[in-house]
Every structure is written in C-alpha cells, then in structure tokens.
Scaffold this active site. Structure first.
Site, mmCIF file in Angstrom:
data_model
loop_
_atom_site.group_PDB
_atom_site.id
_atom_site.type_symbol
_atom_site.label_atom_id
_atom_site.label_comp_id
_atom_site.label_asym_id
_atom_site.label_seq_id
_atom_site.Cartn_x
_atom_site.Cartn_y
_atom_site.Cartn_z
ATOM 1 N N ASP A 33 0.314 -0.977 0.251
ATOM 2 C CA ASP A 33 -0.264 -0.051 -0.458
ATOM 3 C C ASP A 33 0.718 1.334 0.504
ATOM 4 O OD1 ASP A 33 -2.325 -1.274 0.217
ATOM 5 O OD2 ASP A 33 -2.573 -1.416 2.675
ATOM 6 N N LYS A 55 -4.367 3.928 -2.643
ATOM 7 C CA LYS A 55 -5.083 4.310 -3.011
ATOM 8 C C LYS A 55 -4.982 6.019 -2.628
ATOM 9 C CE LYS A 55 -7.840 0.878 -0.906
ATOM 10 N NZ LYS A 55 -9.336 0.460 -0.233
ATOM 11 N N MET A 174 -7.695 9.577 9.533
ATOM 12 C CA MET A 174 -8.127 10.616 8.126
ATOM 13 C C MET A 174 -8.822 11.166 8.556
ATOM 14 S SD MET A 174 -8.700 6.104 6.998
ATOM 15 C CE MET A 174 -9.481 5.604 8.043
HETATM 16 C C1 SAM Z 1 -6.608 3.690 5.605
HETATM 17 S S1 SAM Z 1 -5.546 4.215 7.722
HETATM 18 C C2 SAM Z 1 -4.829 3.235 8.324
HETATM 19 C C3 SAM Z 1 -4.451 2.644 9.454
HETATM 20 C C4 SAM Z 1 -2.887 1.773 9.720
HETATM 21 N N1 SAM Z 1 -4.153 0.803 9.275
HETATM 22 C C5 SAM Z 1 -2.685 1.212 10.929
HETATM 23 O O1 SAM Z 1 -2.903 0.366 11.774
HETATM 24 O O2 SAM Z 1 -2.033 2.499 11.016
HETATM 25 C C6 SAM Z 1 -4.621 5.203 7.038
HETATM 26 C C7 SAM Z 1 -4.826 6.417 8.180
HETATM 27 O O3 SAM Z 1 -3.696 5.949 9.310
HETATM 28 C C8 SAM Z 1 -3.472 7.368 9.412
HETATM 29 N N2 SAM Z 1 -1.906 7.308 9.445
HETATM 30 C C9 SAM Z 1 -1.000 6.300 8.714
HETATM 31 N N3 SAM Z 1 0.444 6.149 8.906
HETATM 32 C C10 SAM Z 1 0.303 7.519 9.490
HETATM 33 C C11 SAM Z 1 1.488 8.382 9.710
HETATM 34 N N4 SAM Z 1 3.073 7.352 9.292
HETATM 35 N N5 SAM Z 1 1.359 9.163 10.694
HETATM 36 C C12 SAM Z 1 0.869 10.189 10.431
HETATM 37 N N6 SAM Z 1 -0.898 9.185 10.109
HETATM 38 C C13 SAM Z 1 -0.815 8.137 9.792
HETATM 39 C C14 SAM Z 1 -3.567 8.524 8.689
HETATM 40 O O4 SAM Z 1 -4.800 9.514 9.453
HETATM 41 C C15 SAM Z 1 -4.070 8.022 7.034
HETATM 42 O O5 SAM Z 1 -5.141 8.747 7.038
#
Ligand code: SAM
Length: 244
Positions: A33, A55, A174
């Site tokens: 991803d 995505k 998100m």
């Molecule tokens: C589709 S979700 C996936 C979350 C992921 N499965 C997790 O457990 O971290 C994506 C969201 O996770 C958050 N996110 C993921 N990695 C991040 C990072 N390194 N810094 C800030 N936000 C992050 C943001 O809010 C982003 O829009």
C-alpha cells in the site's frame, strides 16, 4: 504457509516486527500500500515481484475489488508454485486497513493465510511525539475512530458521532481533510471546550514528521498555517500536553 497479511508499522522501517521483516526478505510477491515505508521494500529479494496497490487521493486509486482480485490470483499462484506472497499494509492490517475484507475474500476462495500484526499508527505516532494516550489521573480511556466513513454510507448510517464520544482521549485517523467539521462535532460535547488540547501529527515516525499543537478553538487555523495534509493523526484531550 504461502500467504501472509503483514502489518508494516507506521512508517519508520525499524517499527516492523521481526517476523514481518523476515517475511519481506523471503517473499516472492509483495503486494503493498501507499503508507508502507518504501525503505522496507529494499529488503525484498532482487527478483521479488513488487505490486503497488495504493489508494491515495489524487493518484490512480486501486479499488478494493481490484486489490482483492490481485491478492487471490497471486495467492493461488503462490500455493501452486510453492511461493510466498506477502500482503503488506500500513500500520496494522485490521485497524482501518480493510484487512478484514481481504481475509473474507481469501476465505471465499478457501485460501489459507496467516496474520502478522503490525504496530498501528494510531498508537505509535502519538507515542513517538511524546503523547501517551493514557496517563494516570489524566486519561483512563481512549477511542480510535475514522474521520472518513465509507462513502456509500448515508448520513443516518454513519457510526462515528464525535459529539457523543466520551473517552478521555480521542484519536482520529483519516481526519485531516474534514478537520473543521470534526472540531465542530467535538465541541458539541459538554465535556469539551475551545480550550481542550489538540495535536496533529503528520507523517509520523518518518523523517518529515511534523507536529502541531493547539486547542479546539485554534487548531483549524494552526493546521492551515502549517500546511497540514494527510496522512495525519489528530489527538484530542489533556494527554496532548501531559509530558511537557
Ligand atoms: C487507511 S488508515 C490505515 C491505518 C493503519 N492500518 C494503521 O494501523 O496505522 C490511514 C490513516 O492512518 C493514519 N496514518 C497512518 N500512518 C501514519 C503516519 N505515519 N503518520 C500519520 N498518520 C498516519 C492517517 O490518519 C491515515 O490517513
């Protein structure tokens, strides 16, 4: 086992599990991803097939159905030819990662798989920014919610009602694009005021990590002034300043 769903952690390549990294090194096929730290892919075999299925808004977006089809096709190939396929997802696969949907698809085709948990950004990103989600006498509960519910849901089907959430700490994933609305909803709760602390961490655990702090009264302006954009995590509650 030929098929693994691996959580890649929040971005810093050091924050994947030993088991996850070992699988990246062994994999013949890696389906990954957007939010997977690109540095992790350098550990893959030279001849590994690397398939990007991101995505991210504004770029070519792979539909979930398309991703499911690729996963099933590659899983079948792996089983038939004794290969290893790794489905590599940001953070943890089951936290807003649609990992459950991919597992259901594998089950539909009777494909065995193994889950390899990852460190979710919802906890790790605040942590590396010195924000503990719980802290004795300050916060005994936290809730993690999405700021972006499925687009096909009608208004009355939405499950996240920020005004009704009463955990001491609220973590919103998100949520950057709709920050203003989230702030308005959060302020409808009588336990919060414009002075309730808020932090936003963008690109957490990565070299370009950016953190801003303020309160429900001023965070929208601070975010604009600092060009805050996804991916970011919003943390609401007194824990934001507890280690200062
Ligand atoms: C589709 S979700 C996936 C979350 C992921 N499965 C997790 O457990 O971290 C994506 C969201 O996770 C958050 N996110 C993921 N990695 C991040 C990072 N390194 N810094 C800030 N936000 C992050 C943001 O809010 C982003 O829009």
């Amino acid at each position: 086992m030929n098929v693994f769903l691996v959580g890649a952690g929040p971005g810093d390549e050091g924050l994947i599990t030993v088991k996850g990294l070992d699988l990246i090194k062994k994999a013949d096929i890696i389906i990954y991803d957007d939010l997977v730290g690109k540095n992790l892919l350098k550990y893959s075999k030279e001849d590994a097939e690397l398939i990007y299925v991101g995505k991210r808004k504004g770029k070519h977006s792979h539909k979930q159905e398309e991703i499911n089809n690729i996963l099933v096709e590659k899983a079948k190939d792996a089983i038939a030819n004794n290969k290893i396929v790794v489905r590599l997802k940001g953070g943890d696969s089951f936290i807003f990662g649609r990992g459950g949907e991919e597992v259901l698809e594998l089950k539909k085709h009777n494909i065995d798989y193994e889950m390899v948990p990852g460190i979710t950004s919802s906890i790790a990103v605040p942590e590396v920014s010195d924000i503990p989600l719980t802290h004795r006498k300050v916060a005994t509960s936290f809730t993690v919610v999405t700021g972006h519910e499925a687009e096909d849901k009608k208004e009355n089907e939405k499950q996240v009602k920020l005004s009704e959430l009463n955990a001491n700490t609220i973590v919103i994933l998100m949520g950057i694009t709709n920050l203003e609305n989230h702030v308005m909803e959060l302020l409808k709760n009588q336990n919060r005021t414009v002075d309730t602390p808020v932090a936003i961490i963008m690109n957490g655990t990565r070299p370009d990590q950016k953190i801003i702090k303020g309160n429900l009264g001023n965070i929208v302006n601070i975010a604009k002034e600092n060009n805050i954009a996804p991916p970011g995590i919003i943390v609401v509650g007194d824990v934001v300043n507890v280690l200062e």
